[in-house]
Design a protein around this motif. Sequence first.
Motif, PDB file in Angstrom:
ATOM      1  N   UNK A  54      -1.269   1.833  -9.697  1.00 48.86           N
ATOM      2  CA  UNK A  54      -1.890   0.506  -9.631  1.00 48.86           C
ATOM      3  C   UNK A  54      -0.988  -0.558 -10.225  1.00 48.86           C
ATOM      4  N   UNK A  55      -0.365  -0.265 -11.366  1.00 52.37           N
ATOM      5  CA  UNK A  55       0.517  -1.235 -12.017  1.00 52.37           C
ATOM      6  C   UNK A  55       1.717  -1.553 -11.122  1.00 52.37           C
ATOM      7  N   UNK A  56       2.357  -0.522 -10.586  1.00 46.36           N
ATOM      8  CA  UNK A  56       3.532  -0.737  -9.725  1.00 46.36           C
ATOM      9  C   UNK A  56       3.145  -1.519  -8.472  1.00 46.36           C
ATOM     10  N   UNK A 114       4.430  -5.347  -7.395  1.00 41.93           N
ATOM     11  CA  UNK A 114       5.116  -5.569  -6.121  1.00 41.93           C
ATOM     12  C   UNK A 114       4.390  -6.621  -5.271  1.00 41.93           C
ATOM     13  N   UNK A 115       3.062  -6.651  -5.369  1.00 41.66           N
ATOM     14  CA  UNK A 115       2.277  -7.575  -4.541  1.00 41.66           C
ATOM     15  C   UNK A 115       2.414  -9.037  -4.967  1.00 41.66           C
ATOM     16  N   UNK A 116       2.791  -9.290  -6.221  1.00 41.81           N
ATOM     17  CA  UNK A 116       2.852 -10.664  -6.734  1.00 41.81           C
ATOM     18  C   UNK A 116       3.899 -11.507  -6.007  1.00 41.81           C
ATOM     19  N   UNK A 117       5.177 -11.076  -5.936  1.00 37.76           N
ATOM     20  CA  UNK A 117       6.161 -11.910  -5.216  1.00 37.76           C
ATOM     21  C   UNK A 117       5.899 -12.003  -3.714  1.00 37.76           C
ATOM     22  N   UNK A 149       0.828  -1.206   0.000  1.00 38.30           N
ATOM     23  CA  UNK A 149       0.000   0.000   0.000  1.00 38.30           C
ATOM     24  C   UNK A 149       0.861   1.253   0.000  1.00 38.30           C
ATOM     25  N   UNK A 150       1.952   1.231   0.774  1.00 36.73           N
ATOM     26  CA  UNK A 150       2.824   2.400   0.851  1.00 36.73           C
ATOM     27  C   UNK A 150       3.535   2.655  -0.474  1.00 36.73           C
ATOM     28  N   UNK A 151       4.005   1.591  -1.116  1.00 32.89           N
ATOM     29  CA  UNK A 151       4.645   1.724  -2.433  1.00 32.89           C
ATOM     30  C   UNK A 151       3.650   2.279  -3.448  1.00 32.89           C
ATOM     31  N   UNK A 152       2.435   1.763  -3.424  1.00 32.33           N
ATOM     32  CA  UNK A 152       1.392   2.235  -4.336  1.00 32.33           C
ATOM     33  C   UNK A 152       1.092   3.713  -4.105  1.00 32.33           C
ATOM     34  N   UNK A 153       0.939   4.074  -2.844  1.00 32.07           N
ATOM     35  CA  UNK A 153       0.633   5.467  -2.487  1.00 32.07           C
ATOM     36  C   UNK A 153       1.746   6.412  -2.941  1.00 32.07           C
ATOM     37  N   UNK A 154       3.003   6.066  -2.625  1.00 33.52           N
ATOM     38  CA  UNK A 154       4.122   6.932  -2.965  1.00 33.52           C
ATOM     39  C   UNK A 154       4.301   7.054  -4.478  1.00 33.52           C
ATOM     40  N   UNK A 155       4.097   5.947  -5.194  1.00 33.33           N
ATOM     41  CA  UNK A 155       4.199   5.987  -6.657  1.00 33.33           C
ATOM     42  C   UNK A 155       3.136   6.905  -7.242  1.00 33.33           C
ATOM     43  N   UNK A 156       1.907   6.762  -6.767  1.00 30.22           N
ATOM     44  CA  UNK A 156       0.808   7.595  -7.253  1.00 30.22           C
ATOM     45  C   UNK A 156       1.080   9.080  -7.013  1.00 30.22           C
ATOM     46  N   UNK A 157       1.545   9.394  -5.810  1.00 31.61           N
ATOM     47  CA  UNK A 157       1.814  10.791  -5.455  1.00 31.61           C
ATOM     48  C   UNK A 157       2.972  11.353  -6.278  1.00 31.61           C
ATOM     49  N   UNK A 162      -3.742   1.960  -1.167  1.00 30.11           N
ATOM     50  CA  UNK A 162      -2.729   2.968  -1.477  1.00 30.11           C
ATOM     51  C   UNK A 162      -3.229   4.010  -2.447  1.00 30.11           C
ATOM     52  N   UNK A 163      -4.013   3.561  -3.424  1.00 29.71           N
ATOM     53  CA  UNK A 163      -4.592   4.486  -4.413  1.00 29.71           C
ATOM     54  C   UNK A 163      -5.614   5.417  -3.764  1.00 29.71           C
ATOM     55  N   UNK A 164      -6.529   4.835  -3.010  1.00 29.48           N
ATOM     56  CA  UNK A 164      -7.649   5.616  -2.482  1.00 29.48           C
ATOM     57  C   UNK A 164      -7.258   6.495  -1.305  1.00 29.48           C
TER      58      UNK A 164
END
Length: 433
Positions: free
Chosen positions: A206-208, A212-215, A179-187, A355-357
């Motif tokens: 969302x893509x990033x 990251x969530x897959x592994x 969630x943090x990676x998603x949030x920071x990437x979006x911002x 992270x997005x929302x």
Amino acid sequence: MEKVETIEKPVLKIGIEEKVEPAKALVFGIQHVLAMFGATVTVPLVVGGAIGLSGDQIALMIQAVLLAMGIATLLQTTIGSRYPIVQGSSFAFIPGLIAIGASLGMAAVQGALIVGGLIEALIGWLGVIGRVRKLFTPLVTGVTITLIGFSLADVAVKNFFNFYADPSGGTLLKASAVALVTFLTTVLVALRAKGSLKAMPVVVGAVVGYVVSIPLGLADFGLVKTLPVVSVPRSFPWGAPVFDGTAIVLLLFAFMVSIIESVGDYHAIAAVTGSEINGKRIARGIGSEGLACSIAGLLGACGTTSYSENIGVVALTKVGSRHVVQVGAVILVLLSLLPKFAGILASMPAPVLGGLTLALYGMISVTGLRLIKERVEFTDRNTLILAASLIVGLGAPQLPAEFLATFPRVIASILESGMAVGALTAIILDRLL
């Protein structure tokens, strides 16, 4: 004589009525789809997750949303305002959809969207939009938009920590990291990116986050394997629509917010393209949006509104052709025929959505507060209305369920919705004081 606003004509490479060669039209159309895609898909993901729909049901809802938004965009650019405007899922509907879906079921959501859409269409086509807008002054609209974001705060935080999928907290560290990676990437994309990429922070985030969530073992693609390659969304996927008065009243507040947002977007696109803006064009636009919402109800999707993101794309590319936007609409319709694609989206881990929302819902509230700051004079009267409406909107949804059960169902439903009770309080005080 009808009032027509004339706007200084900006420099456009391609005007509203100009056509573009197919190859370029396809590229520009894809760009419009990417700009609106993240926010549009977020709505069914959030609603479906919050009310407990299964993965295949969320995928079904995503298909319906893509088809409905494609149809809505075609309607807007042909029989509607005829501006190069893309229609997408409206965040204003999320609180109402969750409340109705959780208590009455998705069949009641279908019924509320169908009836509410027809009411919105009549407001547009009968030319009474001016009277509706008088109720939603900048103060009322600002309060309502602010409360939309605030009312969704718990959903964003629960998704951030993967509460819905894992309430025991076993995946807390992994979920928080994603969630943090998603949030920071979006911002970072929203603040630092250049060119057309700046218009797609949600898609990039969302893509990033998904990758990251897959592994980390948070992504499960079992649903994708079970879905067919191609299928056509059907009408009434949640069963025969239920026309519940409480649900209809609750969702009408979202429709009013959507109308106000869209009227603002019509003025914005007119300024960007150097087009005239008049009452008839606005009326046709709102009428087509209402019709599109009713169609969305028939398909089991979400409510629609015009998207400011795509107005930004027009301003950036200087391509104002509505025919390009129509190509984007056709792409949305084609994507709706691919269940596996919808399945991949439906399988998006909740922390990615969180992270997005976290940013998106916060920005909704900030938008409302900015509207109040810029358009509302802070007199004693207005400050009192603002204070009372926000406190009621934030406090009423906290009332215990057993206490709400003592009220008539319509009143209880309004009290459960921070946006609805806050907007109603602001309207009443704004009329009386």
